[in-house]
Design a protein around this motif. Structure first.
Motif, PDB file in Angstrom:
ATOM      1  N   THR A   1       0.862  -1.188   0.000  1.00 11.61           N
ATOM      2  CA  THR A   1       0.000   0.000   0.000  1.00 11.61           C
ATOM      3  C   THR A   1       0.894   1.232   0.000  1.00 11.61           C
ATOM      4  O   THR A   1       1.816   1.344   0.827  1.00 11.61           O
ATOM      5  CB  THR A   1      -0.918   0.015   1.235  1.00 11.61           C
ATOM      6  OG1 THR A   1      -1.749  -1.144   1.201  1.00 11.61           O
ATOM      7  CG2 THR A   1      -1.798   1.260   1.231  1.00 11.61           C
ATOM      8  N   VAL A   2       0.604   2.146  -0.924  1.00  9.63           N
ATOM      9  CA  VAL A   2       1.414   3.354  -1.095  1.00  9.63           C
ATOM     10  C   VAL A   2       0.490   4.545  -1.218  1.00  9.63           C
ATOM     11  O   VAL A   2      -0.593   4.446  -1.810  1.00  9.63           O
ATOM     12  CB  VAL A   2       2.283   3.231  -2.367  1.00  9.63           C
ATOM     13  CG1 VAL A   2       3.067   4.499  -2.613  1.00  9.63           C
ATOM     14  CG2 VAL A   2       3.242   2.057  -2.246  1.00  9.63           C
ATOM     15  N   SER A   3       0.917   5.683  -0.666  1.00 10.93           N
ATOM     16  CA  SER A   3       0.138   6.915  -0.815  1.00 10.93           C
ATOM     17  C   SER A   3       0.347   7.494  -2.205  1.00 10.93           C
ATOM     18  O   SER A   3       1.453   7.404  -2.776  1.00 10.93           O
ATOM     19  CB  SER A   3       0.554   7.945   0.232  1.00 10.93           C
ATOM     20  OG  SER A   3       0.297   7.473   1.532  1.00 10.93           O
ATOM     21  N   GLU A   4      -0.711   8.089  -2.727  1.00 10.75           N
ATOM     22  CA  GLU A   4      -0.607   8.724  -4.039  1.00 10.75           C
ATOM     23  C   GLU A   4       0.480   9.804  -3.995  1.00 10.75           C
ATOM     24  O   GLU A   4       0.555  10.599  -3.041  1.00 10.75           O
ATOM     25  CB  GLU A   4      -1.937   9.334  -4.449  1.00 10.75           C
ATOM     26  CG  GLU A   4      -1.981   9.791  -5.895  1.00 10.75           C
ATOM     27  CD  GLU A   4      -3.381  10.108  -6.382  1.00 10.75           C
ATOM     28  OE1 GLU A   4      -4.277  10.247  -5.542  1.00 10.75           O
ATOM     29  OE2 GLU A   4      -3.558  10.224  -7.616  1.00 10.75           O
ATOM     30  N   GLY A   5       1.336   9.808  -5.007  1.00 11.31           N
ATOM     31  CA  GLY A   5       2.447  10.752  -5.042  1.00 11.31           C
ATOM     32  C   GLY A   5       3.737  10.233  -4.447  1.00 11.31           C
ATOM     33  O   GLY A   5       4.819  10.797  -4.688  1.00 11.31           O
ATOM     34  N   ALA A   6       3.657   9.155  -3.691  1.00 13.51           N
ATOM     35  CA  ALA A   6       4.860   8.572  -3.093  1.00 13.51           C
ATOM     36  C   ALA A   6       5.585   7.716  -4.118  1.00 13.51           C
ATOM     37  O   ALA A   6       5.040   7.340  -5.157  1.00 13.51           O
ATOM     38  CB  ALA A   6       4.486   7.752  -1.866  1.00 13.51           C
ATOM     39  N   SER A   7       6.829   7.388  -3.786  1.00 14.06           N
ATOM     40  CA  SER A   7       7.607   6.526  -4.676  1.00 14.06           C
ATOM     41  C   SER A   7       7.268   5.059  -4.413  1.00 14.06           C
ATOM     42  O   SER A   7       6.728   4.692  -3.372  1.00 14.06           O
ATOM     43  CB  SER A   7       9.100   6.760  -4.467  1.00 14.06           C
ATOM     44  OG  SER A   7       9.460   6.397  -3.143  1.00 14.06           O
ATOM     45  N   LEU A   8       7.620   4.235  -5.406  1.00 12.67           N
ATOM     46  CA  LEU A   8       7.263   2.818  -5.342  1.00 12.67           C
ATOM     47  C   LEU A   8       8.441   1.965  -5.766  1.00 12.67           C
ATOM     48  O   LEU A   8       9.158   2.305  -6.723  1.00 12.67           O
ATOM     49  CB  LEU A   8       6.095   2.545  -6.298  1.00 12.67           C
ATOM     50  CG  LEU A   8       5.717   1.079  -6.540  1.00 12.67           C
ATOM     51  CD1 LEU A   8       5.080   0.503  -5.283  1.00 12.67           C
ATOM     52  CD2 LEU A   8       4.795   0.948  -7.736  1.00 12.67           C
TER      53      LEU A   8
ATOM     54  N   ARG B   1      10.386   0.238 -10.335  1.00 13.21           N
ATOM     55  CA  ARG B   1      10.309   1.490  -9.580  1.00 13.21           C
ATOM     56  C   ARG B   1       9.466   2.515 -10.324  1.00 13.21           C
ATOM     57  O   ARG B   1       9.354   2.485 -11.555  1.00 13.21           O
ATOM     58  CB  ARG B   1      11.710   2.070  -9.344  1.00 13.21           C
ATOM     59  CG  ARG B   1      12.637   1.165  -8.559  1.00 13.21           C
ATOM     60  CD  ARG B   1      13.852   1.906  -8.088  1.00 13.21           C
ATOM     61  NE  ARG B   1      14.698   2.363  -9.178  1.00 13.21           N
ATOM     62  CZ  ARG B   1      15.902   1.883  -9.444  1.00 13.21           C
ATOM     63  NH1 ARG B   1      16.395   0.888  -8.703  1.00 13.21           N
ATOM     64  NH2 ARG B   1      16.620   2.380 -10.419  1.00 13.21           N
TER      65      ARG B   1
ATOM     66  N   SER C   1       6.706   8.504  -8.553  1.00 15.94           N
ATOM     67  CA  SER C   1       5.504   9.103  -7.989  1.00 15.94           C
ATOM     68  C   SER C   1       4.285   8.357  -8.528  1.00 15.94           C
ATOM     69  O   SER C   1       3.967   8.441  -9.710  1.00 15.94           O
ATOM     70  CB  SER C   1       5.428  10.591  -8.360  1.00 15.94           C
ATOM     71  OG  SER C   1       4.226  11.165  -7.896  1.00 15.94           O
TER      72      SER C   1
ATOM     73  N   HIS D   1       0.348   7.135  -9.121  1.00 16.00           N
ATOM     74  CA  HIS D   1      -0.958   7.736  -9.379  1.00 16.00           C
ATOM     75  C   HIS D   1      -2.021   6.722  -9.000  1.00 16.00           C
ATOM     76  O   HIS D   1      -1.766   5.512  -9.022  1.00 16.00           O
ATOM     77  CB  HIS D   1      -1.041   8.113 -10.871  1.00 16.00           C
ATOM     78  CG  HIS D   1      -2.266   8.862 -11.261  1.00 16.00           C
ATOM     79  ND1 HIS D   1      -3.358   8.242 -11.825  1.00 16.00           N
ATOM     80  CD2 HIS D   1      -2.575  10.173 -11.157  1.00 16.00           C
ATOM     81  CE1 HIS D   1      -4.295   9.135 -12.062  1.00 16.00           C
ATOM     82  NE2 HIS D   1      -3.841  10.317 -11.672  1.00 16.00           N
TER      83      HIS D   1
ATOM     84  N   ILE E   1      -3.353   1.975  -3.770  1.00 14.57           N
ATOM     85  CA  ILE E   1      -2.974   3.383  -3.648  1.00 14.57           C
ATOM     86  C   ILE E   1      -3.982   4.073  -2.732  1.00 14.57           C
ATOM     87  O   ILE E   1      -5.200   3.966  -2.963  1.00 14.57           O
ATOM     88  CB  ILE E   1      -2.976   4.085  -5.013  1.00 14.57           C
ATOM     89  CG1 ILE E   1      -2.137   3.306  -6.035  1.00 14.57           C
ATOM     90  CG2 ILE E   1      -2.485   5.529  -4.872  1.00 14.57           C
ATOM     91  CD1 ILE E   1      -0.675   3.258  -5.743  1.00 14.57           C
TER      92      ILE E   1
END
Lengths: 110, 117
Positions: free
Chosen positions: B12-19, B77, B80, B82, B115
């Motif tokens: 789980t990642v926040s929108e705008g964060a890196s992956l 990777r 950012s 979406h 996201i």
């Protein structure tokens, strides 16, 4: 655009029925593949074909057969469907560059 | 035998964060490596592939992956994310010695990406 078309998106069949899953590609690819996708197991190769009437077993061929009478069409056959064959089935085609996948057929055997 | 490990089942990642999605492979020769994405109810779409040459590979939708032979890894990777990147991601390896290498693939078990706003 490359198009790989699977004839059905959803299918419900009874145990013991003979089931045909059809796949057609429009890019004149030599190679075609059938995968099965299950949660937690990813995609597993059932059968593939590298030419008309030529086929090779993949990793999990038991309970399945295939037919390739024309270059563009590759059929997966469940000779006698069983509940453990309930799954998502994905067809792919390619020519030594990359694989292109169809939308998948979600088969439920009851 | 070739194999692929994706150690993360769900991220789980926040929108705008890196992956970064991890992928490790096992293969006895030079591998062909792929990342595919599957949106709900859809087939698989190729994001990027590595055959040889530059070990940093650019793909579609702003994704990139780096091949590290010493670590047997091919991590995906994106700087950012979406909301539309929410999907399942599959790493796959094909055989460079096989005529069918580019399509006869062994897949990992997938990583589901969620996201959050």
């Amino acid at each position: 655009d490359v198009k790989v078309t699977q004839s059905s998106r959803y299918l419900v069949k009874r145990t013991g029925e003979k089931v045909f899953l059809e796949c057609v590609q429009d890019m004149d690819h030599e190679n075609m593949f059938w995968y099965r996708q299950d949660p937690g197991l990813g995609l597993r190769l059932i059968y593939f074909s590298y030419d008309v009437k030529m086929k090779e077993k993949g990793d999990i061929p038991e309970g399945y057969s295939v037919s390739r009478e024309k270059k563009e069409r590759f059929s997966l056959i469940l000779e006698s469907a069983s509940t453990n064959q309930t799954s998502m089935y994905l067809c792919a085609s390619g020519r030594n560059t990359e694989a292109f996948f169809g939308q998948g057929t979600r088969l439920t055997v009851v | 035998a070739q194999s692929v490990t994706q150690p993360d089942i769900h991220i789980t990642v926040s929108e705008g964060a890196s992956l970064e999605l991890r992928c490790n492979y096992s293969y006895g020769a030079t591998p062909y490596l792929f990342w595919y994405v599957q949106s709900p109810g859809q087939g698989l779409q190729l994001l990027l592939k590595y055959f040889s040459g530059d070990t940093l590979v650019q793909g579609i939708k702003g994704f990139e992956a780096e091949f590290k032979r010493s670590q047997s890894s091919f991590n995906l990777r994106k700087p950012s994310v979406h909301w539309s990147d929410a999907a399942e991601y599959f790493c796959a390896v094909g055989g460079s010695y096989s005529y069918f290498g580019n399509e006869k693939l062994t897949f990992g078990t997938g990583t589901r990406l969620t996201i959050i706003p």
